[in-house]
Design an enzyme around this catalytic site. Sequence first.
Site, PDB file in Angstrom:
ATOM      1  N   GLN A 115      -5.326 -53.682  -7.749  1.00 20.29           N
ATOM      2  CA  GLN A 115      -4.256 -52.728  -8.046  1.00 20.29           C
ATOM      3  C   GLN A 115      -2.897 -53.316  -7.686  1.00 20.29           C
ATOM      4  O   GLN A 115      -2.636 -53.614  -6.523  1.00 20.29           O
ATOM      5  CB  GLN A 115      -4.505 -51.443  -7.249  1.00 20.29           C
ATOM      6  N   GLY A 116      -2.021 -53.477  -8.669  1.00 19.86           N
ATOM      7  CA  GLY A 116      -0.698 -54.031  -8.442  1.00 19.86           C
ATOM      8  C   GLY A 116       0.358 -52.952  -8.357  1.00 19.86           C
ATOM      9  O   GLY A 116       1.119 -52.732  -9.313  1.00 19.86           O
ATOM     10  N   TYR A 117       0.404 -52.268  -7.214  1.00 20.58           N
ATOM     11  CA  TYR A 117       1.373 -51.189  -7.012  1.00 20.58           C
ATOM     12  C   TYR A 117       2.443 -51.589  -5.988  1.00 20.58           C
ATOM     13  O   TYR A 117       3.594 -51.801  -6.309  1.00 20.58           O
ATOM     14  CB  TYR A 117       0.663 -49.923  -6.526  1.00 20.58           C
ATOM     15  N   SER A 118       2.041 -51.683  -4.697  1.00 15.47           N
ATOM     16  CA  SER A 118       3.007 -51.870  -3.615  1.00 15.47           C
ATOM     17  C   SER A 118       3.752 -53.197  -3.732  1.00 15.47           C
ATOM     18  O   SER A 118       3.206 -54.204  -4.187  1.00 15.47           O
ATOM     19  CB  SER A 118       2.300 -51.810  -2.252  1.00 15.47           C
ATOM     20  N   SER A 150      -5.568 -55.398  -2.387  1.00 19.72           N
ATOM     21  CA  SER A 150      -6.975 -55.569  -2.017  1.00 19.72           C
ATOM     22  C   SER A 150      -7.734 -56.289  -3.129  1.00 19.72           C
ATOM     23  O   SER A 150      -7.566 -55.975  -4.315  1.00 19.72           O
ATOM     24  CB  SER A 150      -7.627 -54.207  -1.747  1.00 19.72           C
ATOM     25  N   GLU A 234      -8.087 -41.223  -6.646  1.00 25.77           N
ATOM     26  CA  GLU A 234      -8.381 -42.085  -5.498  1.00 25.77           C
ATOM     27  C   GLU A 234      -9.203 -41.363  -4.444  1.00 25.77           C
ATOM     28  O   GLU A 234      -9.854 -41.978  -3.623  1.00 25.77           O
ATOM     29  CB  GLU A 234      -7.070 -42.593  -4.893  1.00 25.77           C
ATOM     30  N   SER A 359       1.712 -43.716   3.123  1.00 25.18           N
ATOM     31  CA  SER A 359       1.942 -43.486   4.547  1.00 25.18           C
ATOM     32  C   SER A 359       1.982 -41.997   4.869  1.00 25.18           C
ATOM     33  O   SER A 359       2.178 -41.148   3.992  1.00 25.18           O
ATOM     34  CB  SER A 359       3.257 -44.133   4.975  1.00 25.18           C
TER      35      SER A 359
END
Length: 382
Positions: A115-118, A150, A234, A359
């Site tokens: 997953q390419g988010y953050s 991850s 999720e 968070s």
Amino acid sequence: MEFGFSAQDEVFRGEARAWLEAHVGSVTGRRAWERTLGKAGWIGLGWPEPGYGNRTAGLTQQVVWAEEYARSGAPPRSGHIGENLLAPTLVAHGDEEQKRRFLPPVAAGEELWCQGYSEPGAGSDLAGVRTAAVREGADYRISGQKIWTSLAHEADWCFVLARTDPEESRHRGLSFLLVPMDQPGRIEVRPIRQLTGTSDFNEVFFDGARARVEHVVGGEGQGWRVAMSLLGFERGVSTLAQQIGFAAELAAIVVTAAETGAVRDPVLRARLVRQWAELRAMRCNALRTLGGTGDPGAPSVAKLLWANWHQRLGELAVEVRGAAAAAGPVDWSASSPYEIDADQHLFLFSRADTIYGGSDQIQRTIIAERVLGLPGEPKGAV
């Protein structure tokens, strides 16, 4: 609240348990294990559409499988990002060509996803992503950096949230791209060393990486809508399986407390009881929300509950051990500078529970603004 399993569910439980008993430990390697699961049809039980090489199961049977998998001691899944995040997103927002191309390899355990988010400076604040994707004919050229990714070192594909309209900002002008990871010289993956001494997360650098135009999910500029839909997948059945693991960790800590005599401390004993009671409450909450409550804050509430609970459990794990929980000698010449046991790993890794996956601050903001209707924070406020 009543939640029970039917006779048909128990037959399914017996089949799942027998298969796991026959296969767990018989396969070497995480990719080989994914292919074994896929060949037997165990990947994609929760997908609403059959026909991609997966079997389908009702909600209670999905719970049965998740719980039996957790109890069996089977390996951690490498394919869960593709199965539980990408696949439902494609079912909801992808076109038929995208479904036919990407769902069968996920169901077969043949293609792994990350997953390419953050990004640095845009972790939980996902609307602040700066990775850019520029249209060049039939492709997009992608430049930027993702972090805390991850399984990027194992993945074949990455779904990337990138900015395709530089004139827009925040939630607008984003697109959801499917990007092949096998692009030497254009994609670099760097493992991140953690407190545990392992490297489960990665930095990913895109330097002119390519994604095909037909691999934009939901249409150009619709990335925020697709990304938020994905985050809704999720949590759910997987939360119940996670709680099976939590219960096993708590049981082991109780045994240790009895062996060390720490259980005689009334304060510590009360904390153990509280952990048990809160775990039961989390299970009830997870079951309550499984069918879909329509509450936009339900995923955020669940994340706040389990992340803080698990962090406190990690603290208990080392407290009941006392001085014996201290880490051993450090050997910086080794590939991993020190070896840690399960309790130490629990304590160290759970420090991140309140950060990854959104968070605590972001979860509380979602609840405040979307559920309670409180005014949003002023932009640029310090």
